[in-house]
Scaffold this active site. Structure first.
Site, PDB file in Angstrom:
ATOM      1  N   LYS A  49      17.087 -34.820 -36.235  1.00  0.00           N
ATOM      2  CA  LYS A  49      17.455 -33.420 -36.045  1.00  0.00           C
ATOM      3  C   LYS A  49      18.352 -33.284 -34.835  1.00  0.00           C
ATOM      4  CE  LYS A  49      13.861 -31.349 -33.139  1.00  0.00           C
ATOM      5  NZ  LYS A  49      12.954 -30.222 -32.995  1.00  0.00           N
ATOM      6  N   SER A  86      30.085 -26.979 -46.605  1.00  0.00           N
ATOM      7  CA  SER A  86      29.497 -28.056 -45.816  1.00  0.00           C
ATOM      8  C   SER A  86      29.181 -27.519 -44.425  1.00  0.00           C
ATOM      9  CB  SER A  86      30.478 -29.222 -45.671  1.00  0.00           C
ATOM     10  OG  SER A  86      31.634 -28.776 -44.994  1.00  0.00           O
ATOM     11  N   TYR A 116      25.618 -30.198 -46.832  1.00  0.00           N
ATOM     12  CA  TYR A 116      25.832 -31.596 -46.463  1.00  0.00           C
ATOM     13  C   TYR A 116      26.678 -31.655 -45.202  1.00  0.00           C
ATOM     14  CZ  TYR A 116      30.316 -30.881 -48.848  1.00  0.00           C
ATOM     15  OH  TYR A 116      31.543 -30.395 -49.234  1.00  0.00           O
TER      16      TYR A 116
END
Length: 128
Positions: A9, A25, A58
């Protein structure tokens, strides 16, 4: 059995751009991708701290050292410049793999520069 575990993360990154008409994205400073182990085109989850909105998209690589966190395409409706977000990637691991696994946690400052990294989240204590 495989368990879906937090792989990495990037914590409390500041959104620098929200580009509705850019191909979907989230563009992330390449140094942050490298430090976190998140790969370009890997599925990520993003959680907007300001609004509570969550979305899946993504990762794309932005210029290294640029500090860019650009939420693009339809996800741009879920964040705006200045919002704080958490970007996370997950991985499926077997029970045996879990024995040696630790996530990669990247913490950034207000300019999306790495302030520190960690391999575990501190245990939450009861409120005083």
């Amino acid at each position: 059995m495989h368990l879906n575990m937090l792989k990495a993360k990037i914590h409390r990154a500041t959104v620098t751009h929200a580009e509705l008409h850019y191909e979907g994205s989230i563009a992330i400073d390449g140094l942050l991708l490298d430090a976190s182990g998140i790969r370009e085109y890997e599925q990520i989850h993003a959680w907007n701290i300001n609004s509570g909105q969550r979305f899946v998209t993504y990762a794309l690589r932005a210029e290294e050292g640029s500090g860019i966190i650009s939420v693009n395409g339809s996800a741009a409706r879920s964040a705006q410049a200045g919002d704080l977000i958490i970007i996370a990637a997950f991985v499926g691991l077997s029970e045996a793999e879990l024995e040696k696994f630790q996530p990669t946690l990247v913490y950034v400052d207000a300019d999306n520069r790495i302030s520190h990294t960690n391999r575990s989240i501190p245990k939450q204590m009861a409120a005083a």
